[in-house]
Motif scaffolding. Structure first.
Motif, PDB file in Angstrom:
ATOM      1  N   UNK A 214     -10.989 -26.029   2.313  1.00 20.98           N
ATOM      2  CA  UNK A 214     -10.433 -26.430   3.798  1.00 20.98           C
ATOM      3  C   UNK A 214     -10.024 -25.253   4.620  1.00 20.98           C
ATOM      4  N   UNK A 215     -10.843 -23.985   4.095  1.00 21.09           N
ATOM      5  CA  UNK A 215     -10.308 -22.808   5.213  1.00 21.09           C
ATOM      6  C   UNK A 215     -11.835 -22.247   6.124  1.00 21.09           C
ATOM      7  N   UNK A 216     -12.624 -23.323   6.256  1.00 25.14           N
ATOM      8  CA  UNK A 216     -13.569 -22.719   6.940  1.00 25.14           C
ATOM      9  C   UNK A 216     -13.460 -22.370   8.402  1.00 25.14           C
ATOM     10  N   UNK A 217     -12.319 -22.829   9.128  1.00 28.24           N
ATOM     11  CA  UNK A 217     -12.041 -22.140  10.403  1.00 28.24           C
ATOM     12  C   UNK A 217     -11.633 -20.772  10.290  1.00 28.24           C
ATOM     13  N   UNK A 218     -10.855 -20.446   9.372  1.00 30.98           N
ATOM     14  CA  UNK A 218     -10.307 -19.080   8.947  1.00 30.98           C
ATOM     15  C   UNK A 218     -11.498 -18.247   8.730  1.00 30.98           C
ATOM     16  N   UNK A 219     -12.348 -18.638   7.890  1.00 26.75           N
ATOM     17  CA  UNK A 219     -13.269 -17.889   7.666  1.00 26.75           C
ATOM     18  C   UNK A 219     -14.204 -17.517   8.861  1.00 26.75           C
ATOM     19  N   UNK A 220     -14.195 -18.774   9.586  1.00 21.58           N
ATOM     20  CA  UNK A 220     -15.231 -18.350  10.929  1.00 21.58           C
ATOM     21  C   UNK A 220     -14.353 -17.248  12.018  1.00 21.58           C
ATOM     22  N   UNK A 221     -12.979 -17.138  11.874  1.00 16.50           N
ATOM     23  CA  UNK A 221     -12.287 -16.273  12.926  1.00 16.50           C
ATOM     24  C   UNK A 221     -12.581 -14.777  12.196  1.00 16.50           C
ATOM     25  N   UNK A 222     -12.343 -14.800  10.892  1.00 16.31           N
ATOM     26  CA  UNK A 222     -12.519 -13.429  10.355  1.00 16.31           C
ATOM     27  C   UNK A 222     -13.815 -12.870  10.404  1.00 16.31           C
ATOM     28  N   UNK A 223     -14.810 -13.873  10.228  1.00 21.56           N
ATOM     29  CA  UNK A 223     -16.294 -13.314  10.296  1.00 21.56           C
ATOM     30  C   UNK A 223     -16.926 -13.152  11.504  1.00 21.56           C
ATOM     31  N   UNK A 224     -16.372 -13.882  12.469  1.00 22.19           N
ATOM     32  CA  UNK A 224     -17.057 -13.608  13.823  1.00 22.19           C
ATOM     33  C   UNK A 224     -16.150 -13.474  14.965  1.00 22.19           C
ATOM     34  N   UNK A 225     -14.704 -13.307  14.722  1.00 21.93           N
ATOM     35  CA  UNK A 225     -14.038 -13.328  15.844  1.00 21.93           C
ATOM     36  C   UNK A 225     -13.244 -11.931  16.091  1.00 21.93           C
ATOM     37  N   UNK A 226     -13.302 -11.097  15.105  1.00 21.83           N
ATOM     38  CA  UNK A 226     -12.519  -9.974  15.222  1.00 21.83           C
ATOM     39  C   UNK A 226     -13.210  -8.770  15.711  1.00 21.83           C
ATOM     40  N   UNK A 227     -14.409  -8.333  15.005  1.00 22.76           N
ATOM     41  CA  UNK A 227     -15.123  -7.466  15.463  1.00 22.76           C
ATOM     42  C   UNK A 227     -16.694  -7.827  15.686  1.00 22.76           C
ATOM     43  N   UNK A 228     -17.324  -6.981  16.299  1.00 22.81           N
ATOM     44  CA  UNK A 228     -18.868  -7.129  16.656  1.00 22.81           C
ATOM     45  C   UNK A 228     -19.653  -5.971  16.087  1.00 22.81           C
ATOM     46  N   UNK A 229     -20.653  -6.640  15.177  1.00 21.06           N
ATOM     47  CA  UNK A 229     -21.353  -5.482  14.524  1.00 21.06           C
ATOM     48  C   UNK A 229     -23.056  -5.582  14.781  1.00 21.06           C
ATOM     49  N   UNK A 230     -23.714  -4.466  14.685  1.00 20.45           N
ATOM     50  CA  UNK A 230     -25.200  -4.581  14.583  1.00 20.45           C
ATOM     51  C   UNK A 230     -25.584  -4.825  13.273  1.00 20.45           C
ATOM     52  N   UNK A 231     -26.721  -5.456  13.048  1.00 15.07           N
ATOM     53  CA  UNK A 231     -27.167  -5.400  11.493  1.00 15.07           C
ATOM     54  C   UNK A 231     -27.493  -4.200  11.055  1.00 15.07           C
ATOM     55  N   UNK A 232     -27.827  -3.919   9.831  1.00 14.93           N
ATOM     56  CA  UNK A 232     -28.050  -2.829   9.152  1.00 14.93           C
ATOM     57  C   UNK A 232     -27.137  -1.964   8.505  1.00 14.93           C
ATOM     58  N   UNK A 233     -27.586  -0.976   7.988  1.00 18.08           N
ATOM     59  CA  UNK A 233     -26.672  -0.189   7.086  1.00 18.08           C
ATOM     60  C   UNK A 233     -25.426   0.297   7.702  1.00 18.08           C
ATOM     61  N   UNK A 234     -25.641   0.438   9.091  1.00 20.37           N
ATOM     62  CA  UNK A 234     -24.297   1.131   9.563  1.00 20.37           C
ATOM     63  C   UNK A 234     -23.318  -0.136   9.824  1.00 20.37           C
ATOM     64  N   UNK A 235     -23.788  -1.169  10.043  1.00 23.32           N
ATOM     65  CA  UNK A 235     -22.679  -2.402  10.056  1.00 23.32           C
ATOM     66  C   UNK A 235     -22.090  -2.619   8.650  1.00 23.32           C
ATOM     67  N   UNK A 236     -22.850  -2.643   7.667  1.00 19.71           N
ATOM     68  CA  UNK A 236     -22.367  -2.774   6.345  1.00 19.71           C
ATOM     69  C   UNK A 236     -21.357  -1.782   5.906  1.00 19.71           C
ATOM     70  N   UNK A 237     -21.573  -0.393   6.671  1.00 13.67           N
ATOM     71  CA  UNK A 237     -20.538   0.597   6.199  1.00 13.67           C
ATOM     72  C   UNK A 237     -19.381   0.424   6.841  1.00 13.67           C
ATOM     73  N   UNK A 238     -19.203  -0.288   7.960  1.00 16.25           N
ATOM     74  CA  UNK A 238     -18.208  -0.527   8.754  1.00 16.25           C
ATOM     75  C   UNK A 238     -17.302  -1.571   7.788  1.00 16.25           C
TER      76      UNK A 238
END
Length: 329
Positions: free
Chosen positions: A56-80
């Motif tokens: 039942x934690x999907x809303x919290x997961x969405x906040x952490x996954x997309x609501x805190x930082x914005x990243x480009x795809x690729x190795x640089x984003x994974x490093x962050x």
């Protein structure tokens, strides 16, 4: 990009495991300290509650996954993402060593912000303030006030009851309230790691969209449950005994108060609040009904100091981890 993504997910699981043993005390410290449950039975209960609550934690997961930082795809984003997790794990281990119930949630988010700043990536400050900072301030205040009044209500409702029978009854009731607390912990803390895994999949180009794959639910919940079952005895002693001496009615009041706050934050607002802050503040509020001096404010002050330091400290470690890692990539 498959191998780097798997590597980041494994680090995320390491964080998830430390979150489990670091925050196991959140769900069970009061029940163990009042002898409502044996330590091992309480840990099993907490592990099962974490597993069920994660769904039942999907809303919290969405906040952490997309609501805190914005990243480009690729190795640089994974490093962050990698550096953010290192910062959070380091702070979890430091506070666990000293027995301080700090917030794994805020360590993770602080790590994300610190790593993003070091990488000159986008920090979604509006999301950080609305979903993290404001709930971080409000939830402990609500916990203290609500815990105080819930305990007063229990005193008034049961004022004519025999104390011995009352304690026995509340020991049974604490089985339910501890389960509710563990369920809320799963809704919050398993969900945060799920959000990180989805973020890694997106940045690594293995997924589009923010939906959570079914396997992510099971893996994150299982690892968190395993960490919870490993136990966090140092922190458990702090929460269960050092802040205030709890009886079964007090333990029940604190757990019910904290559980309700966790549910409202997760389901109503998708806000990743700290289970640590919530239960600790509820314990303080419940304890204050005896007398203000019943709360060991020196211990409480150490806990609050750890709370204040968590976000910047985890962010600083994450920024340093990013700087070092970038030299070898």
């Amino acid at each position: 990009m498959v191998i780097p993504v798997i590597g980041v997910i494994l680090v995320a699981m390491a964080f998830n495991y430390t979150n489990g043993f670091h925050d196991a005390a959140n769900a069970i410290a009061t029940s163990v300290s009042t002898r409502a449950l044996t330590p091992r039975a309480a840990l099993v209960l907490a592990a099962v509650g974490n597993l069920l609550g994660s769904f039942l934690g999907a809303k919290v997961a969405a906040t952490v996954g997309s609501g805190i930082i914005g990243l480009h795809t690729g190795g640089a984003g994974l490093l962050v993402v990698f550096a953010a997790l290192i910062g959070a794990i380091a702070w979890n281990l430091i506070t666990w060593y000293f027995g301080l119930p700090s917030s794994s949630s805020h360590a993770l988010i602080g790590g994300m912000v610190g790593a993003a700043i070091a990488a000159s990536s986008t920090v979604l400050w509006a999301g950080v303030i609305d979903k993290v900072v404001i709930p971080m301030v409000i939830s402990p205040i609500v916990g203290v006030i609500a815990g105080y009044f819930v305990m007063l209500a229990i005193y008034w409702i049961f004022r004519h009851k025999n104390p011995g029978k009352l304690n026995r009854g509340f020991r049974w009731a604490q089985t339910c309230s501890a389960a509710g607390m563990a369920f809320g912990h799963g809704m919050q803390d398993a969900a945060k790691t799920m959000g990180i895994v989805v973020l890694a999949l997106q940045v690594g180009g293995l997924q589009t969209g923010s939906s959570i794959p079914l396997w992510v639910f099971f893996v994150c919940a299982a690892v968190l449950s395993a960490g919870t079952y490993a136990g966090g005895w140092r922190i458990m002693r702090t929460l269960g005994r050092k802040v205030i001496e709890l009886g079964p009615p007090q333990g029940f009041a604190a757990e019910v108060t904290a559980s309700v706050i966790l549910y409202v934050a997760a389901i109503g607002f998708g806000a990743p609040i700290s289970t640590t802050h919530t239960i600790t503040s509820a314990i303080m509020g419940v304890g204050a009904t005896k007398r203000i001096s019943a709360v060991r404010w020196g211990v409480a002050g150490n806990i609050i100091t750890a709370w204040v330091l968590t976000f910047p400290a985890a962010g600083a470690v994450a920024a340093a981890a990013y700087g070092v890692s970038a030299l070898f990539v």
